[in-house]
Design a protein around this motif. Structure first.
Motif: not given
Length: 152
Positions: A62-79
């Motif tokens: 399982x990989x966690x991330x954060x999606x930014x609907x304003x920019x369309x970017x996705x960040x994976x903080x760790x893993x």
């Protein structure tokens, strides 16, 4: 009261300080003291990143991330695949490369990632301007009023 030193400011800044001094009924020095005291009380933690939490499960990981609907970017903080990506598909490709380097990392990130709060694919909130447009297949040509092909 401690000794004062002159402070040079541009005309616009001086006008704004004077405006606040009149509004608050205090001296110019007191305006600056109040503003600095208020600034010192601001939280030092950075503001929370806008967006929504997402996850993907690939190769039993399982990989966690954060999606930014304003920019369309996705960040994976760790893993696996840790980093900042311009698109969900870029982030999914990084996860695939990290977990299975021999597999071609071509996936739709919109289907790969799921919204953590609901479990539905990220595709469900995909902006219209990023959706793939599948061209409509034209209907087969038909002859109107003819029952057999024309003969010449």
């Amino acid at each position: 009261m401690s000794p004062t030193k002159p402070l040079a400011v541009d005309t616009d800044t001086h006008s704004q300080i004077a405006l606040l001094a009149r509004a608050w009924g205090v001296s110019h020095d007191e305006v600056l003291r109040k503003l600095l005291a208020q600034f010192a009380q601001l939280p030092t933690a950075p503001p929370a990143v806008a967006g929504m939490d997402v996850y993907a499960i690939y190769a039993c990981t399982r990989v966690e991330g954060r999606y930014d609907p304003v920019t369309g970017a996705l960040t994976i903080e760790e893993g696996p695949g840790q980093g900042h990506y311009k698109t969900p598909s870029g982030a999914s490709a990084a996860v695939l490369r990290a977990l299975r380097p021999t597999v071609t990392p071509i996936r739709s990130g919109w289907e790969f990632w799921r919204i953590r709060s609901t479990g539905v694919p990220l595709e469900s909130i995909r902006p219209d301007h990023t959706r793939r447009v599948t061209p409509a297949t034209p209907p087969p040509a038909t002859s109107v009023g003819r029952s057999s092909p024309a003969r010449h």
